[in-house]
Motif scaffolding. Structure first.
Motif, PDB file in Angstrom:
ATOM      1  N   UNK A  99       0.820  -1.209   0.000  1.00  0.00           N
ATOM      2  CA  UNK A  99       0.000   0.000   0.000  1.00  0.00           C
ATOM      3  C   UNK A  99       0.856   1.262   0.000  1.00  0.00           C
ATOM      4  N   UNK A 100       0.541   2.214  -0.896  1.00  0.00           N
ATOM      5  CA  UNK A 100       1.259   3.500  -0.843  1.00  0.00           C
ATOM      6  C   UNK A 100       1.041   4.129   0.521  1.00  0.00           C
ATOM      7  N   UNK A 101       1.981   4.811   1.057  1.00  0.00           N
ATOM      8  CA  UNK A 101       3.243   5.299   0.470  1.00  0.00           C
ATOM      9  C   UNK A 101       4.406   4.317   0.629  1.00  0.00           C
ATOM     10  N   UNK A 102       4.143   3.047   0.897  1.00  0.00           N
ATOM     11  CA  UNK A 102       5.175   2.009   1.005  1.00  0.00           C
ATOM     12  C   UNK A 102       6.204   2.338   2.090  1.00  0.00           C
ATOM     13  N   UNK A 103       5.686   2.654   3.267  1.00  0.00           N
ATOM     14  CA  UNK A 103       6.499   2.925   4.458  1.00  0.00           C
ATOM     15  C   UNK A 103       6.008   2.024   5.569  1.00  0.00           C
ATOM     16  N   UNK A 104       6.950   1.500   6.362  1.00  0.00           N
ATOM     17  CA  UNK A 104       6.572   0.633   7.473  1.00  0.00           C
ATOM     18  C   UNK A 104       5.763   1.416   8.496  1.00  0.00           C
ATOM     19  N   UNK A 105       4.666   0.827   8.970  1.00  0.00           N
ATOM     20  CA  UNK A 105       3.844   1.442  10.013  1.00  0.00           C
ATOM     21  C   UNK A 105       4.369   1.118  11.405  1.00  0.00           C
ATOM     22  N   UNK A 106       5.087   0.021  11.540  1.00  0.00           N
ATOM     23  CA  UNK A 106       5.634  -0.419  12.813  1.00  0.00           C
ATOM     24  C   UNK A 106       7.102  -0.742  12.631  1.00  0.00           C
ATOM     25  N   UNK A 107       7.770  -1.037  13.719  1.00  0.00           N
ATOM     26  CA  UNK A 107       9.117  -1.574  13.669  1.00  0.00           C
ATOM     27  C   UNK A 107       9.035  -3.060  13.956  1.00  0.00           C
ATOM     28  N   UNK A 108      10.110  -3.782  13.626  1.00  0.00           N
ATOM     29  CA  UNK A 108      10.131  -5.230  13.881  1.00  0.00           C
ATOM     30  C   UNK A 108      11.515  -5.627  14.367  1.00  0.00           C
ATOM     31  N   UNK A 109      11.527  -6.515  15.359  1.00  0.00           N
ATOM     32  CA  UNK A 109      12.780  -6.989  15.938  1.00  0.00           C
ATOM     33  C   UNK A 109      12.707  -8.492  16.163  1.00  0.00           C
ATOM     34  N   UNK A 110      13.818  -9.158  15.862  1.00  0.00           N
ATOM     35  CA  UNK A 110      13.894 -10.598  16.116  1.00  0.00           C
ATOM     36  C   UNK A 110      13.952 -10.809  17.623  1.00  0.00           C
ATOM     37  N   UNK A 111      12.964 -11.502  18.157  1.00  0.00           N
ATOM     38  CA  UNK A 111      12.879 -11.783  19.588  1.00  0.00           C
ATOM     39  C   UNK A 111      13.732 -12.997  19.944  1.00  0.00           C
ATOM     40  N   UNK A 112      14.005 -13.810  18.932  1.00  0.00           N
ATOM     41  CA  UNK A 112      14.858 -14.997  19.034  1.00  0.00           C
ATOM     42  C   UNK A 112      15.527 -15.128  17.672  1.00  0.00           C
ATOM     43  N   UNK A 113      16.447 -16.069  17.498  1.00  0.00           N
ATOM     44  CA  UNK A 113      16.971 -16.272  16.147  1.00  0.00           C
ATOM     45  C   UNK A 113      15.806 -16.605  15.199  1.00  0.00           C
ATOM     46  N   UNK A 114      15.800 -15.982  14.031  1.00  0.00           N
ATOM     47  CA  UNK A 114      14.691 -16.118  13.089  1.00  0.00           C
ATOM     48  C   UNK A 114      15.212 -16.596  11.737  1.00  0.00           C
ATOM     49  N   UNK A 115      14.496 -17.539  11.173  1.00  0.00           N
ATOM     50  CA  UNK A 115      14.708 -17.948   9.785  1.00  0.00           C
ATOM     51  C   UNK A 115      13.425 -17.602   9.046  1.00  0.00           C
ATOM     52  N   UNK A 116      13.576 -17.072   7.835  1.00  0.00           N
ATOM     53  CA  UNK A 116      12.395 -16.614   7.102  1.00  0.00           C
ATOM     54  C   UNK A 116      12.616 -16.715   5.599  1.00  0.00           C
ATOM     55  N   UNK A 117      11.500 -16.698   4.886  1.00  0.00           N
ATOM     56  CA  UNK A 117      11.527 -16.517   3.439  1.00  0.00           C
ATOM     57  C   UNK A 117      11.348 -15.022   3.196  1.00  0.00           C
ATOM     58  N   UNK A 118      12.221 -14.451   2.395  1.00  0.00           N
ATOM     59  CA  UNK A 118      12.137 -13.027   2.073  1.00  0.00           C
ATOM     60  C   UNK A 118      11.671 -12.885   0.624  1.00  0.00           C
ATOM     61  N   UNK A 119      10.779 -11.928   0.405  1.00  0.00           N
ATOM     62  CA  UNK A 119      10.241 -11.656  -0.920  1.00  0.00           C
ATOM     63  C   UNK A 119      10.444 -10.180  -1.246  1.00  0.00           C
ATOM     64  N   UNK A 120      11.000  -9.917  -2.416  1.00  0.00           N
ATOM     65  CA  UNK A 120      11.145  -8.540  -2.885  1.00  0.00           C
ATOM     66  C   UNK A 120       9.781  -8.090  -3.402  1.00  0.00           C
ATOM     67  N   UNK A 121       9.286  -6.975  -2.883  1.00  0.00           N
ATOM     68  CA  UNK A 121       7.936  -6.514  -3.214  1.00  0.00           C
ATOM     69  C   UNK A 121       7.755  -6.280  -4.707  1.00  0.00           C
ATOM     70  N   UNK A 122       8.709  -5.642  -5.355  1.00  0.00           N
ATOM     71  CA  UNK A 122       8.559  -5.328  -6.784  1.00  0.00           C
ATOM     72  C   UNK A 122       8.386  -6.603  -7.604  1.00  0.00           C
ATOM     73  N   UNK A 123       9.153  -7.645  -7.291  1.00  0.00           N
ATOM     74  CA  UNK A 123       9.042  -8.907  -8.025  1.00  0.00           C
ATOM     75  C   UNK A 123       7.687  -9.558  -7.783  1.00  0.00           C
ATOM     76  N   UNK A 124       7.203  -9.498  -6.546  1.00  0.00           N
ATOM     77  CA  UNK A 124       5.893 -10.091  -6.234  1.00  0.00           C
ATOM     78  C   UNK A 124       4.789  -9.311  -6.939  1.00  0.00           C
ATOM     79  N   UNK A 125       4.895  -7.998  -6.957  1.00  0.00           N
ATOM     80  CA  UNK A 125       3.878  -7.192  -7.641  1.00  0.00           C
ATOM     81  C   UNK A 125       3.877  -7.447  -9.148  1.00  0.00           C
ATOM     82  N   UNK A 126       5.048  -7.644  -9.748  1.00  0.00           N
ATOM     83  CA  UNK A 126       5.114  -8.004 -11.178  1.00  0.00           C
ATOM     84  C   UNK A 126       4.445  -9.359 -11.413  1.00  0.00           C
ATOM     85  N   UNK A 127       4.702 -10.311 -10.518  1.00  0.00           N
ATOM     86  CA  UNK A 127       4.065 -11.624 -10.621  1.00  0.00           C
ATOM     87  C   UNK A 127       2.546 -11.475 -10.550  1.00  0.00           C
TER      88      UNK A 127
END
Length: 151
Positions: free
Chosen positions: A81-109
């Motif tokens: 959603x525009x203006x494409x700015x984070x509304x909150x902050x995020x912090x790893x509370x423990x070691x985290x493993x994740x799948x990361x997705x680039x927004x532009x690539x997902x939007x093109x898909x």
């Protein structure tokens, strides 16, 4: 209260496979700031393991945790959603493993596959509605407790 929606399991297998083709595996050590409120929202994550806290800065020295996320949860929706700015902050509370997705690539898909785009947006909206419901409940509980003089 509704059940939490897990993005990847909510998508039909062919759409999940298309989305996962864009995934990159990442990890964050405990206590790592993943993003800050107001920063550019150009990606999102699906948590594989570990815990992430979403927070809001109350003062220059104090943050308040507004949600805790774990395995299967979507981290980040501001990329959609525009203006494409984070509304909150995020912090790893423990070691985290994740799948990361680039927004532009997902939007093109999503532009190439409107059915996937509609499904993705619908599920993100369901996740947001669920989190809003949870946050409202927490605020009502906290406000009601303080009002009764317990805190």
């Amino acid at each position: 209260m509704t059940k939490a929606i897990k993005l990847l399991t909510a998508l039909p297998p062919p759409q999940r496979e298309s989305l996962m083709a864009l995934a990159r595996e990442v990890s964050f050590p405990e206590d790592t700031r993943i993003f800050e409120a107001g920063g550019t929202a150009d990606r999102f994550w699906v948590i594989r393991s570990g815990a992430v806290s979403l927070d809001q800065r109350v003062t220059s020295l104090q943050r308040v945790t507004v949600a805790a996320l774990g395995a299967g949860d979507l981290l980040g929706w501001s990329w959609l959603f525009p203006p494409y700015r984070w509304d909150f902050g995020a912090e790893a509370f423990s070691p985290v493993r994740a799948y990361e997705f680039e927004a532009a690539a997902v939007l093109r898909l999503c532009e190439r596959d409107p059915a996937l785009g509609m499904t993705l947006v619908r599920h993100v909206a369901e996740i947001l509605a669920h989190r809003l419901e949870m946050t409202r409940g927490k605020l009502m509980e906290q406000y009601g407790t303080r009002r009764r003089g317990v805190l």
